[in-house]
Motif scaffolding. Structure first.
Motif, PDB file in Angstrom:
ATOM      1  N   TYR A  49      -4.221  30.273 -54.583  1.00  0.00           N
ATOM      2  CA  TYR A  49      -5.130  29.048 -55.012  1.00  0.00           C
ATOM      3  C   TYR A  49      -4.271  27.943 -55.627  1.00  0.00           C
ATOM      4  O   TYR A  49      -3.833  28.332 -56.831  1.00  0.00           O
ATOM      5  N   LYS A 107      -3.925  23.433 -56.434  1.00  0.00           N
ATOM      6  CA  LYS A 107      -4.099  21.788 -56.082  1.00  0.00           C
ATOM      7  C   LYS A 107      -3.136  21.343 -54.969  1.00  0.00           C
ATOM      8  O   LYS A 107      -2.007  21.733 -54.953  1.00  0.00           O
ATOM      9  N   TYR A 112     -10.330  15.799 -56.400  1.00  0.00           N
ATOM     10  CA  TYR A 112      -9.576  17.052 -56.489  1.00  0.00           C
ATOM     11  C   TYR A 112      -9.678  18.022 -55.386  1.00  0.00           C
ATOM     12  O   TYR A 112     -10.772  18.488 -54.898  1.00  0.00           O
ATOM     13  N   LEU A 131      -8.459  21.343 -53.585  1.00  0.00           N
ATOM     14  CA  LEU A 131      -7.950  22.764 -53.805  1.00  0.00           C
ATOM     15  C   LEU A 131      -7.887  23.344 -52.517  1.00  0.00           C
ATOM     16  O   LEU A 131      -8.447  23.008 -51.671  1.00  0.00           O
ATOM     17  N   ARG A 189     -14.242  28.257 -57.920  1.00  0.00           N
ATOM     18  CA  ARG A 189     -13.496  27.612 -58.556  1.00  0.00           C
ATOM     19  C   ARG A 189     -13.685  26.281 -58.499  1.00  0.00           C
ATOM     20  O   ARG A 189     -13.443  25.440 -59.523  1.00  0.00           O
TER      21      ARG A 189
END
Length: 141
Positions: free
Chosen positions: A2, A4, A45, A47, A97
């Motif tokens: 995982y 960004k 953001y 992910l 997350r």
């Protein structure tokens, strides 16, 4: 793994979002919007989950300060786990997350809008602890 998202992930992200929307979106327009969002570190953001050098899932968050919350709220804008990777816990881990990321942005809550035709997604969100408390209305322009 995982992590960004970065701009070089654009083709894999485009494929997943096209799968989510069941349509072929303009790659050029998608790329421009992704580039803009990745540069705006205060409000977005993105992910991703990567397996064997392929992007298999995406969860894109928008952080917005709202008057009626007197502070920031996170909204899941896009969330898709590739068809062949569903049921492996990836979505659950990404949601956890996303909640942690939202807390780091000092958000008071996390929201998502789910198309009525996506019954399995609605069940996923309910199982994750989300409540259906609002109506959302749309109109084509």
């Amino acid at each position: 793994m995982y992590r960004k998202a970065v701009l070089s992930d654009s083709k894999g992200l485009h494929a997943l979002v096209c799968e989510l929307e069941a349509t072929e979106l303009s790659y050029e327009k998608f790329y421009d919007i992704l580039n803009e969002q990745l540069q705006d570190r205060q409000h977005y953001y993105c992910l991703i989950c990567e397996k064997d050098n392929s992007i298999v899932a995406v969860l894109n968050l928008r952080i917005e300060r709202q008057l009626h919350h007197a502070g920031p709220v996170a909204e899941i804008m896009e969330f898709c786990v590739g068809q062949e990777y569903r049921g492996m816990g990836i979505g659950k881990e990404m949601f956890v997350r996303a909640c942690e990321i939202s807390k780091a942005f000092k958000c008071s809550q996390i929201e998502v809008t789910c198309n009525k035709g996506r019954e399995s997604a609605a069940k996923f969100y309910e199982k994750a602890g989300m409540k259906s408390s609002h109506f959302k209305y749309t109109m084509e322009l």
